[in-house]
Design an enzyme around this catalytic site. Structure first.
Site, PDB file in Angstrom:
ATOM      1  N   ARG A  43       0.860  -1.184   0.000  1.00 34.70           N
ATOM      2  CA  ARG A  43       0.000   0.000   0.000  1.00 34.70           C
ATOM      3  C   ARG A  43       0.898   1.236   0.000  1.00 34.70           C
ATOM      4  O   ARG A  43       1.909   1.289   0.711  1.00 34.70           O
ATOM      5  CB  ARG A  43      -0.895   0.032   1.248  1.00 34.70           C
ATOM      6  CG  ARG A  43      -2.096  -0.899   1.182  1.00 34.70           C
ATOM      7  CD  ARG A  43      -3.145  -0.441   0.157  1.00 34.70           C
ATOM      8  NE  ARG A  43      -4.309  -1.322   0.096  1.00 34.70           N
ATOM      9  CZ  ARG A  43      -4.424  -2.382  -0.706  1.00 34.70           C
ATOM     10  NH1 ARG A  43      -3.442  -2.705  -1.526  1.00 34.70           N
ATOM     11  NH2 ARG A  43      -5.523  -3.102  -0.694  1.00 34.70           N
ATOM     12  N   GLU A  70      -3.144   7.561  -4.229  1.00 29.40           N
ATOM     13  CA  GLU A  70      -3.616   6.937  -5.461  1.00 29.40           C
ATOM     14  C   GLU A  70      -4.960   7.501  -5.910  1.00 29.40           C
ATOM     15  O   GLU A  70      -5.827   7.698  -5.042  1.00 29.40           O
ATOM     16  CB  GLU A  70      -3.789   5.436  -5.171  1.00 29.40           C
ATOM     17  CG  GLU A  70      -3.029   4.567  -6.106  1.00 29.40           C
ATOM     18  CD  GLU A  70      -3.010   3.132  -5.627  1.00 29.40           C
ATOM     19  OE1 GLU A  70      -2.119   2.780  -4.842  1.00 29.40           O
ATOM     20  OE2 GLU A  70      -3.886   2.385  -6.038  1.00 29.40           O
ATOM     21  N   HIS A 102      -0.995   0.091  -9.954  1.00 29.62           N
ATOM     22  CA  HIS A 102      -1.664  -0.874  -9.059  1.00 29.62           C
ATOM     23  C   HIS A 102      -2.139  -2.121  -9.832  1.00 29.62           C
ATOM     24  O   HIS A 102      -3.337  -2.393  -9.910  1.00 29.62           O
ATOM     25  CB  HIS A 102      -2.835  -0.205  -8.319  1.00 29.62           C
ATOM     26  CG  HIS A 102      -3.198  -0.905  -7.037  1.00 29.62           C
ATOM     27  ND1 HIS A 102      -3.604  -0.252  -5.904  1.00 29.62           N
ATOM     28  CD2 HIS A 102      -3.212  -2.232  -6.711  1.00 29.62           C
ATOM     29  CE1 HIS A 102      -3.858  -1.131  -4.945  1.00 29.62           C
ATOM     30  NE2 HIS A 102      -3.629  -2.342  -5.422  1.00 29.62           N
TER      31      HIS A 102
END
Ligand code: 8YV
Length: 313
Positions: free
Chosen positions: A232, A261, A279
């Site tokens: 993350r 993000e 991602h």
């Protein structure tokens, strides 16, 4: 469902009950979402949904929130538990895909594949050269894995095949047969950071791991070391990483996840010694289908009165 999921999973849910799914490319507008949540017995959520008290207030009948992701930092689990709402995630089915992508990023960074791509696509004249774009080999290098769960362990076994030595940092030691198989050693975080040639992050994101890799942590890494993050974004202080990469305090980085993000720190985009991916950790057709099916099975089991297969609370 707050977003579109692969057809086989949708089929499972349609067979079991009445389904509403947002079908737009943009996130579902809140008023549309809340109108649907009002009658929902179960909700299938994506990483981009924030499930907090506001969300739960809009879903008074919901008995389960099934997240299509192994990470569930987008869900306030305590708030769900307080309302007796079950939460489930999708562990296991994305382990191989994420570990594969981690190795891809690791090699892309250490062998300068992004730079090579950009060179050719820019039309810059080039020719083979003995000293052109030299990278770093992996054989005999030390891989430091932060978070030795399923994905961390799968990365370790792949890295062993590339001849890397494995050290790891984890709250608890992994089973001794796995440690032996991987010839892996558990180290305190500072020692792992100070001695690894590549540091790869595989821990969950929580208050405890927020900015775990900050300026001080980066300063303890070797100047020749690489950082890989497929976990993350906010585990890494992105501004501190940009400074470290810019000053050559570490050699490079490969990132699949970002602090804010989908925004990416502009400093990262400007740097040549960083590989960026949007991602993609679990982004294979097979894996996303398996994740969605697992989320569907969690909803169906709970609403039938059975224990969900992969509960979080
Ligand atoms: C997914 C992930 O891309 O599972 C996770 O935690 O980050 C990735 O597998 C994403 O969550 C899909 O919603």
């Amino acid at each position: 469902m707050t977003g579109r999921i692969p057809e086989p999973a949708l089929g499972l849910l349609r067979e079991a009950g009445q389904v509403w799914a947002w079908d737009g490319d943009d996130p579902v507008p809140i008023d549309v979402r809340d109108a649907q949540l009002a009658d929902a017995d179960g909700v299938v959520t994506l990483l981009s949904d924030r499930v907090d008290d506001g969300f739960l207030d809009a879903a008074p009948r919901a008995r389960i929130v099934a997240n299509v992701a192994v990470g569930y930092n987008n869900i306030d689990v305590a708030a769900c538990t307080a309302r007796e709402v079950r939460v489930s995630n999708t562990p296991g089915v994305l382990t191989d895909a994420t570990a594969d992508l981690t190795m891809g990023l690791l090699i892309a960074a250490t062998r300068r594949l992004g730079e090579g791509e950009r060179l050719i696509r820019s039309g810059t004249p080039w020719k083979w050269g003995m000293f052109m774009m030299l990278g770093t080999g992996l054989q005999g290098r030390r891989l430091g894995i932060v978070g030795m769960g399923g994905i961390g362990t799968a990365v370790a076994s792949r890295a062993r095949a590339f001849g890397m030595e494995i050290v790891y940092h984890n709250r608890t030691a992994v089973a001794s047969d796995i440690e032996q198989l991987l010839e892996a050693r558990r180290l305190p975080l500072d020692e792992l950071l100070a001695t690894s040639d590549v540091v790869s992050l595989h821990c969950p994101y929580s208050d405890e791991t927020h900015h775990l890799i900050d300026a001080a942590a980066l300063a303890t890494m070797r100047r020749s070391a690489y950082l890989v993050n497929t976990a993350r974004g906010p585990i890494v202080d992105e501004a501190a990483l940009v400074d470290a990469l810019d000053d050559g305090r570490i050699a490079g980085a490969a990132l699949d996840v970002f602090e804010n993000e989908p925004d990416v720190h502009p400093g990262l985009v400007d740097l040549d010694n960083v590989v960026l991916a949007p991602h993609l950790g679990s982004a294979t057709t097979e894996t996303r289908t398996a994740m969605a099916e697992l989320a569907a099975r969690n909803v169906i089991a709970l609403l039938r009165g059975d224990e969900p297969p992969t509960p979080v609370n």
